[in-house]
Design an enzyme around this catalytic site. Structure first.
Site, PDB file in Angstrom:
ATOM      1  N   GLU A   1       0.601  -1.158  -0.094  1.00 30.01           N
ATOM      2  CA  GLU A   1       0.065   0.019   0.077  1.00 30.01           C
ATOM      3  C   GLU A   1       0.831   1.225   0.120  1.00 30.01           C
ATOM      4  O   GLU A   1       1.910   1.303   0.423  1.00 30.01           O
ATOM      5  CB  GLU A   1      -0.963   0.105   1.108  1.00 30.01           C
ATOM      6  CG  GLU A   1      -2.130  -0.880   1.103  1.00 30.01           C
ATOM      7  CD  GLU A   1      -2.017  -2.251   2.144  1.00 30.01           C
ATOM      8  OE1 GLU A   1      -2.810  -2.995   2.055  1.00 30.01           O
ATOM      9  OE2 GLU A   1      -0.875  -2.332   2.735  1.00 30.01           O
ATOM     10  N   VAL A   2       0.148   2.337  -0.534  1.00 28.39           N
ATOM     11  CA  VAL A   2       1.015   3.630  -0.592  1.00 28.39           C
ATOM     12  C   VAL A   2      -0.304   4.481  -0.038  1.00 28.39           C
ATOM     13  O   VAL A   2      -1.335   4.401  -0.445  1.00 28.39           O
ATOM     14  CB  VAL A   2       1.348   4.231  -1.747  1.00 28.39           C
ATOM     15  CG1 VAL A   2       1.862   5.606  -1.624  1.00 28.39           C
ATOM     16  CG2 VAL A   2       2.370   3.182  -2.424  1.00 28.39           C
TER      17      VAL A   2
END
Length: 306
Positions: free
Chosen positions: A47-48
């Site tokens: 994830e970002v």
């Protein structure tokens, strides 16, 4: 905007280059949805996060979470890591940062408490944004096909494989031994078949775990999501929270305050430690918190225009 600043941290660890890496865009104003997705794919992390001003000024920020292929409504390590990064700042969008944060997310409000040592942020605790939801059970053959294991190694003494969520949905399944857990190897065809037959979508994330008989609240786990370009995740707070809430819900006691530790990422060489606390009152799980340490790794800029 010609460039975009980012910070990366390793989450659920105090050792750099272990735990689960996260990239945080601390000011994502003016970025389109498509740009956010492209940046998340470029990093290739599980994830970002993209931090935006809150819609309600009583909250700290709006946080959007992207995997390499899609936006998700909630996830554990992105919240812990984003809170850690923001906690290093004196202010955000012109407002001071305190020790209590509130993030607006697609799954709802996420409450965060920062932990400091000698004035420096070292860890964060987040509260799951939604109550426990239990979905359909899943045939052992489906789980076994996903990770190339013998169906007989799936343990059903406590529960059958099942979908569980406190904001993000996971298939959870207990295995009989650490050897069985270590042998798990994701099979893309198995995941594609599982998604089409169980969720009717292109998404199927599998959280496998082992509970030692002598220490049932010290759990070892692995998480696979190859359909989301995440072959294996080193630490998955949202899956850990869903599993722990479910396990506590199955206990016969009507009232419990249970602390649980989940160790993940060992087989990847990125050991993570996730601490959880689950509260059950009058037979219902009412509260799930996820805690973890973080360590900073990189800072840089993404060039958006030549």
């Amino acid at each position: 905007m010609n460039s975009l600043s980012y910070t990366t941290v390793d989450v659920f660890t105090s050792t750099r280059f272990e735990g689960n890496p996260l990239a945080v865009m601390t000011d994502a104003r003016d970025l389109s949805d498509a740009a956010m997705q492209t940046i998340a794919a470029e990093f290739g992390y599980s994830e970002v996060t993209f931090v935006l001003p809150p819609e309600n000024l009583e909250n700290t920020a709006r946080v959007r979470i992207f995997t390499p292929t899609m936006e998700v409504p909630f996830a554990g390590h992105p919240n812990v890591g984003t809170a850690f990064v923001l906690g290093q700042q004196s202010e955000i969008f012109g407002r001071p940062i305190g020790d209590k944060l509130r993030f607006e997310e697609n799954a709802g409000l996420v409450e965060v408490a920062l932990q400091r040592r000698e004035g420096r942020v070292t860890a964060a605790t987040i509260r799951a944004p939604q109550p426990l939801e239990i979905g359909d059970t899943i045939p052992e053959a489906v789980i076994a096909s996903c990770v190339s294991i013998d169906p007989a190694s799936i343990r059903k003494n406590t529960h059958a494989p099942v979908f569980a969520s406190v904001g993000l949905n996971f298939a959870v399944s207990e295995l009989e031994s650490l050897e069985a857990l270590a042998a798990a190897s994701p099979n893309l065809n198995g995941f594609q078949a599982a998604a089409s037959t169980t969720t009717g979508s292109h998404d199927f994330s599998l959280f496998l775990y082992v509970r030692p008989t002598a220490a049932p609240w010290k759990i070892r786990a692995r998480m696979f999501a190859p359909l989301d370009n995440v072959i294996e995740d080193p630490a998955t707070g949202s899956a850990s929270a869903a599993l722990c809430a479910y396990l506590v819900s199955l206990r016969p006691e009507a009232d419990i305050n249970q602390h649980i530790t989940i160790e993940q990422g060992v087989e990847m060489g990125r050991r993570s430690v996730i601490e959880l606390d689950v509260v059950k009152k009058a037979g219902t799980v009412t509260d799930v918190t996820i805690s973890g340490s973080c360590v900073p790794v990189m800072r840089g800029e993404i060039i958006l225009q030549d």
